[in-house]
Design a protein around this motif. Structure first.
Motif, short mmCIF file in Angstrom:
data_model
loop_
_atom_site.label_atom_id
_atom_site.label_comp_id
_atom_site.label_asym_id
_atom_site.label_seq_id
_atom_site.Cartn_x
_atom_site.Cartn_y
_atom_site.Cartn_z
N LEU A 58 0.83 -1.21 0.00
CA LEU A 58 0.00 0.00 0.00
C LEU A 58 0.86 1.26 0.00
CD1 LEU A 58 -2.85 -0.95 2.51
CD2 LEU A 58 -3.03 -0.67 0.04
N SER A 59 2.05 1.15 0.57
CA SER A 59 2.93 2.32 0.59
C SER A 59 3.31 2.74 -0.82
CB SER A 59 4.18 2.02 1.41
OG SER A 59 4.88 0.91 0.87
N VAL A 60 3.48 1.73 -1.70
CA VAL A 60 3.81 2.04 -3.10
C VAL A 60 2.60 2.63 -3.81
CG1 VAL A 60 4.53 1.05 -5.31
CG2 VAL A 60 5.58 0.27 -3.17
N LEU A 61 1.43 2.02 -3.56
CA LEU A 61 0.21 2.51 -4.22
C LEU A 61 -0.15 3.92 -3.78
CD1 LEU A 61 -2.12 -0.62 -4.11
CD2 LEU A 61 -0.80 0.23 -6.04
N GLU A 62 -0.01 4.18 -2.48
CA GLU A 62 -0.47 5.45 -1.95
C GLU A 62 0.60 6.53 -1.94
OE1 GLU A 62 -2.18 4.63 1.83
OE2 GLU A 62 -3.94 3.62 0.98
N ALA A 63 1.80 6.17 -2.42
CA ALA A 63 2.86 7.19 -2.48
C ALA A 63 2.45 8.39 -3.33
CB ALA A 63 4.15 6.56 -3.00
N PRO A 64 1.88 8.18 -4.55
CA PRO A 64 1.43 9.36 -5.31
C PRO A 64 0.34 10.15 -4.59
CG PRO A 64 1.58 7.43 -6.74
CD PRO A 64 1.71 6.94 -5.33
N LEU A 65 -0.56 9.41 -3.89
CA LEU A 65 -1.61 10.11 -3.16
C LEU A 65 -1.03 10.93 -2.01
CD1 LEU A 65 -4.35 7.33 -3.00
CD2 LEU A 65 -4.16 9.23 -4.62
N ARG A 66 -0.08 10.30 -1.30
CA ARG A 66 0.56 11.06 -0.23
C ARG A 66 1.31 12.26 -0.77
NH1 ARG A 66 1.90 5.89 1.66
NH2 ARG A 66 4.01 6.13 0.81
N GLN A 67 1.96 12.08 -1.91
CA GLN A 67 2.65 13.21 -2.52
C GLN A 67 1.67 14.30 -2.91
OE1 GLN A 67 4.81 12.20 -6.06
NE2 GLN A 67 5.94 14.13 -6.12
N THR A 68 0.51 13.89 -3.43
CA THR A 68 -0.52 14.88 -3.77
C THR A 68 -1.00 15.63 -2.54
OG1 THR A 68 -1.25 13.50 -5.63
CG2 THR A 68 -2.80 15.18 -4.83
N TRP A 69 -1.20 14.88 -1.44
CA TRP A 69 -1.63 15.54 -0.20
C TRP A 69 -0.56 16.50 0.31
CZ3 TRP A 69 -6.17 16.29 1.60
CH2 TRP A 69 -7.19 15.36 1.38
N TRP A 70 0.71 16.09 0.25
CA TRP A 70 1.77 16.99 0.71
C TRP A 70 1.84 18.25 -0.15
CZ3 TRP A 70 3.58 17.03 5.28
CH2 TRP A 70 3.75 15.86 6.01
#
Length: 549
Positions: A266-278
């Motif tokens: 999930l860390s790989v999948l949500e990395a772009p999402l986390r980057q978007t949130w940041w």
């Protein structure tokens, strides 16, 4: 006591206003990212499901193709006549260039041949007798679970078909392959993007894995993963065998019963999402900081005219003249303009007040002098105290009426018609038939107002006692007109009264209307005690006329 609310600087209100404007935009941005996140998670779940299904279909085709090859070999005449050496050679040529090996097992589970080794090499019994026995018993093809082959020395899986001799299942023809090589032939780009493929058998033992297959082959799936994979297909979040939280999709093959799973951390999948949130948080913080900075700058620009207004207000409180302050803020300019005008008006009013105070002092002295004169004259003409009291009070009331008019007009002068109306109201109303008033609009100054008012009062008192107002049919005509030099001619004419007898002595009233008024105002007075009614005329100098407002 009025409650005092806490006050705040202007920049705080501007910053709060900016936050109010930014909050909906930030909220909409957050909602948009959440919506995008849900869509992206659904897409990733579909990707995992499609990947597992696609790889599962490819494996099924490989197994089906191998089964077709085995079925073809099972019809070889060399098996019918028991020429296993020749069949060994033929089988080797059939699978040459592949990692598939052919085995032949009889009813006792003894290997009769194995293309892994030269024909005639002593062979052990098959390492998976259960699967071979199933084919012998049912006459149907079978896909085995993973197991460790005795000859291969590694984990393998078998595709098994029956061999019929004279219509009876006499042998089991097996195609065996290394378990670790199952997924190596599938060049999937998803694996390079972080996805991991896992193939497990019907017992939930791992057959092959796209990442580090040798370390996991033959091991059972994690218990909670196996329990979550009982259906034909599905997608869920779970923890992998190495303890990593993953998104996992699986599909069970209807052909082999095997399960193909695709998962990725999930860390790989949500990395772009986390980057978007940041990025979103950084942009929001940047906007807020920019808004605070702009609010501070605007507050400073607005504070300059406000400070100027505060200084102007303090100067106004000290009675100083305030100059207009021009800034970029229209409202502040309007207030500054009003403060400047107010300071000018206050200075003018102050000067007017000072003038009025001096005038009041002067008028008060004159009034006291006049009151003393009236008192002396009233006392000298009175036979007793009561008579003095009544005559003195009437004259003071007449004088007070004129003063009231002057105070209301701020000592700027009184209209002649208004003065006549006030002084004669206690005796006869104008328009009632007994008193007629006629003359153009003209204003008397303060001195003339007092003197003419007193004279009119004395004339009316005399008419009430002895003249036209003492009888019902009597009447009085009062008129005035401007003279050629700018002065004013006033005429008092009594009619239809009792016969007039000239007075034998000089009383206070006569002294007032003949001498006092003339001396005080420098006017010319003419009086005639005619038989048919008193006639009084006074010609005022132009200085007695108040200027127009």
């Amino acid at each position: 006591m009025t409650k005092r609310w806490r006050d705040w600087p202007l920049r705080v209100y501007l910053a709060a206003f900016g936050l109010i404007l930014l909050t909906p935009a930030i909220a909409l941005g957050a909602i948009g990212i959440l919506y995008y996140s849900n869509i992206e998670r659904a897409r990733l779940a579909d990707t995992a499901t499609d990947l597992a299904a696609d790889v599962g279909r490819q494996i099924d085709r490989e197994l089906e193709n191998l089964a077709v090859v085995l079925k073809t070999l099972a019809t070889s005449p060399y098996l019918q006549i028991g020429d296993f050496a020749e069949f060994h050679e033929r089988a080797q040529r059939a699978v040459a260039g592949t990692d598939t090996h052919i085995l032949l097992v009889d009813e006792t589970m003894q290997q009769l041949m194995n293309t892994r080794v030269p024909y005639g090499t002593p062979l052990p019994p098959t390492s998976d007798p259960e699967s071979s026995q199933y084919v012998l018993d049912t006459g149907r093809e079978n896909i085995s679970d993973v197991f460790e082959g005795a000859v291969a020395g590694e984990h393998v899986f078998n595709v098994e078909v029956p061999v019929l001799v004279d219509g009876t299942v006499r042998y089991v023809l097996i195609g065996t392959r290394s378990a670790t090589s199952l997924l190596t032939q599938f060049d999937r780009p998803e694996v390079d993007l972080g996805w991991t493929l896992v193939v497990s058998d019907r017992r939930d033992a791992i057959i092959s894995r796209s990442r580090d297959p040798a370390a996991s082959v033959g091991k059972p799936l994690v218990d909670h993963v196996a329990k979550a994979s009982t259906g034909p297909a599905g997608v869920h979040r779970t923890v992998s065998i190495d303890g990593t939280e993953v998104l996992r999709a699986y599909r069970r093959s209807p052909f082999s019963g095997w399960m193909v799973a695709a998962y990725t951390p999930l860390s790989v999948l949500e990395a772009p999402l986390r980057q978007t949130w940041w990025i979103f948080l950084a942009a929001s913080c940047g906007l807020i900081l920019l808004m605070v900075l702009l609010a501070t700058l605007v507050a400073r620009r607005v504070a300059l005219p406000i400070d100027a207004l505060r200084s102007s207000a303090r100067a106004l409180g000290r009675g100083e003249l305030v100059s207009e302050h021009v800034s970029l803020l229209r409202e502040a300019n309007e207030v500054s303009r009003e403060l400047s005008q107010a300071s000018t008006d206050l200075r003018r009013h102050e000067q007017r007040l000072q003038y009025l105070m001096r005038e009041l002092a002067h008028r008060t002295k004159n009034m006291l002098t006049l009151a003393i004169a009236i008192a002396r004259q009233s006392m000298s003409r009175s036979t007793n105290y009561r008579e003095f009291q009544e005559s003195f009070a009437r004259r003071l009331i007449a004088l007070g009426a004129s003063l009231d008019l002057l105070v209301k007009s701020e000592w700027r002068g009184i209209d002649m018609a208004e003065l006549v109306s006030v002084q004669l109201m206690p005796f006869a109303e104008t328009g009632g038939g007994r008193l007629t008033v006629d003359g153009p609009p003209v204003r008397l100054n303060a001195d003339a107002t007092q003197q003419i008012g007193m004279a009119l009062h004395e004339l009316a008192t005399n008419a009430t006692k002895y003249g036209a107002l003492s009888v019902p049919e009597g009447r009085i005509d009062i008129s005035w007109q401007r003279t050629g030099d700018g002065g004013l001619l006033i005429v008092w004419q009594e009619r239809n009264g009792p016969a007039v007898n000239p007075p034998t002595e000089q009383g206070f009233g006569r002294t007032l209307i003949e001498k006092a008024v003339a001396n005080t105002l420098g006017a010319k007075v003419d009086i005639d005690f005619a038989v048919d009614g008193l006639y009084w005329k006074i010609e005022l100098l132009p200085v007695s006329i108040a200027p127009d407002r």
